[in-house]
Write a protein that holds these residues in place. Structure first.
Motif, PDB file in Angstrom:
ATOM      1  N   ASP A 204       0.890  -1.120  -0.005  1.00 41.57           N
ATOM      2  CA  ASP A 204       0.163  -0.223  -0.077  1.00 41.57           C
ATOM      3  C   ASP A 204       0.845   1.286   0.056  1.00 41.57           C
ATOM      4  N   ALA A 227      -4.082   2.923  -1.440  1.00 39.85           N
ATOM      5  CA  ALA A 227      -3.443   3.195  -2.667  1.00 39.85           C
ATOM      6  C   ALA A 227      -2.734   1.563  -2.996  1.00 39.85           C
ATOM      7  N   THR A 229      -1.272  -2.037  -4.447  1.00 44.12           N
ATOM      8  CA  THR A 229      -0.704  -2.092  -5.636  1.00 44.12           C
ATOM      9  C   THR A 229       0.257  -3.587  -5.485  1.00 44.12           C
ATOM     10  N   HIS A 263      -6.478   5.909  -4.965  1.00 46.17           N
ATOM     11  CA  HIS A 263      -6.666   4.810  -5.682  1.00 46.17           C
ATOM     12  C   HIS A 263      -7.806   5.402  -7.000  1.00 46.17           C
ATOM     13  N   ALA A 268      -2.881   2.591  -8.530  1.00 37.79           N
ATOM     14  CA  ALA A 268      -2.593   3.414  -7.504  1.00 37.79           C
ATOM     15  C   ALA A 268      -1.728   4.572  -7.673  1.00 37.79           C
ATOM     16  N   GLY A 339      -3.043  -1.212 -10.271  1.00 34.30           N
ATOM     17  CA  GLY A 339      -3.805  -1.457  -8.784  1.00 34.30           C
ATOM     18  C   GLY A 339      -4.102  -2.847  -8.605  1.00 34.30           C
TER      19      GLY A 339
END
Length: 339
Positions: A204, A227, A229, A263, A268, A339
Motif C-alpha cells: 500500500d 493505494a 498495488t 486509488h 494506485a 492497482g
C-alpha cells in the motif's frame, strides 16, 4: 552506427534479390513447362490464312491426294511453327519484364531497407548514446570527491610541518568527500538493482508514504488514502523516499511539501509536489535522466540520481510517472501504478 545500418541494408537487398531471383526462375520454369503442341494447347490457325486455305479447298489442287496430304502437313507444320514462335516470344517477354521488375524492386528494397534499418537502429543508437553519457557523467561525479581528497592531502603534505589544525581540517575534508563518494556509489548500485524485475507482493503506497514521512522528521502535508498495488516493497519504498526527499531538499526556505496517495480508475496513485524555485517546463523531462540537475540546484546536496531511480522503478512496475512545473515554483510528480 552508419556502417551497421549499411550492412543491414545490404543484407536486406541480398535476401530480397535471392528471393526475387528464385521467384522469377520458378515462374519462368513453370511457364516454359506448359504444353507446346497446338493440339495440346488448343491453338487455332491465326493470322492471314486465306490464300493457303483457298488452294487447299480448290478442287483443282485437292483432287490430287498427294497434294491434299502435303497441304495438310504444311498446314500443321505452319501451325506448330507459329505456336512455337508465339511461345518463345511470350517466354522472352516474361523474362525481360520479370528482370526489369526485379531490378526496380531491388532498388526500392535498398531504399526501404535503409529506412527500416535506420528505424530499427534508432533505439540502439539512443541507448548507446545514453550509455556513453551515463558513463561519462558517472566518471565525472566520482572524480569530484577524489579531486577534493587529493587536493586536501597534497596541500597539507606540501607543508614542512603541518599543524594539528591543518591535519584535522584535511581529515574533515577527506571524510566529507568519502561520504559524498559513498552516496554516489550507493545511488549507482540502487540504479543497477532497480533494473531487475520486481517481486509481486501486495503493498500500500499510503503505508509506505506514512513511514517515509515519519522518517524524514519534516513538516509535510499528507493526505494518504489507500493505494494498493503489487510490487517490490523495498524498491517502492525507495521510490517514495526519493520523491519526498527531493521535494524537501529542492525547496525554498520555509517552503511546503504535499504528499497524496489514492486509488483512481483501478490504479494506485502517488503525488508529491513542493513550493521550490521556478523551473522551466522544457527542462522538466530531462530531470529523469541520471546526473541531470537544474541550474538552481547545483548548490544543494545530491547526485542527480533520485528521479532517474524513480523512473526506473516505475518502468519496472509497468507504471507511469509524470512531472510538471508548478506555476508558483516547484515541481509536481505523479506516479501511477497498476492497482
Amino acid at each position: 552506427m552508419n556502417s551497421v545500418r549499411a550492412r543491414l541494408t545490404l543484407l536486406y537487398v541480398v535476401l530480397f534479390t535471392v528471393c526475387g531471383t528464385v521467384v522469377v526462375t520458378i515462374t519462368y520454369g513453370l511457364v516454359a513447362g506448359l504444353p507446346s503442341s497446338p493440339a495440346e494447347v488448343g491453338v487455332r490457325p491465326a493470322g492471314n490464312q486465306d490464300d493457303f486455305q483457298a488452294r487447299c479447298q480448290d478442287p483443282q489442287y485437292t483432287a490430287d491426294p498427294a497434294f491434299r496430304l502435303s497441304c495438310d502437313r504444311l498446314y500443321q507444320e505452319g501451325l506448330a511453327a507459329g505456336a512455337q514462335n508465339q511461345r518463345q516470344l511470350t517466354l522472352d517477354n516474361l523474362l525481360q519484364y520479370s528482370t526489369l521488375t526485379l531490378l526496380a524492386t531491388i532498388v526500392l528494397s535498398a531504399a526501404a531497407g535503409w529506412l527500416v534499418a535506420g528505424r530499427a537502429l534508432r533505439p540502439v543508437e539512443a541507448a548507446h548514446a545514453a550509455q556513453r553519457r551515463f558513463v561519462a557523467n558517472a566518471a565525472h561525479e566520482l572524480r569530484t570527491p577524489l579531486t577534493v581528497m587529493r587536493t586536501a592531502v597534497d596541500v597539507v603534505l606540501a607543508k614542512p610541518v603541518p599543524t594539528n589544525a591543518e591535519l584535522t581540517g584535511m581529515g574533515n575534508e577527506v571524510a566529507t568527500a568519502v561520504h559524498q563518494a559513498e552516496g554516489l556509489i550507493d545511488g549507482l548500485l540502487t540504479l543497477a538493482r532497480t533494473e531487475r524485475p520486481p517481486t509481486h507482493e501486495e503493498v500500500d503506497l499510503a503505508t509506505i508514504a506514512e513511514d517515509v514521512i515519519d522518517a524524514t522528521g519534516q513538516a509535510v502535508h499528507a493526505h494518504l488514502e489507500a493505494a494498493p498495488t503489487l510490487g517490490d516493497p523495498v524498491t517502492l519504498e525507495r521510490l517514495v523516499a526519493n520523491l519526498v526527499e527531493n521535494a524537501i531538499r529542492h525547496n525554498v526556505p520555509g517552503g511546503e511539501v504535499w504528499v497524496k496517495t489514492g486509488h483512481l480508475e483501478g490504479r494506485a496513485v502517488l503525488m508529491v509536489d513542493n513550493t521550490g524555485p521556478m523551473i522551466d517546463p522544457k527542462a522538466v523531462p530531462g530531470l529523469f535522466e541520471p546526473f541531470r540537475r537544474l541550474a538552481e540546484r547545483t548548490g544543494v546536496a545530491g547526485h542527480g540520481l533520485g528521479l532517474a531511480i524513480v523512473a526506473q522503478i516505475v518502468t519496472a512496475h509497468n507504471g507511469t510517472v509524470l512531472a510538471l512545473a508548478r506555476q508558483g515554483g516547484g515541481l509536481t510528480v505523479t506516479v501511477s501504478l497498476p492497482g
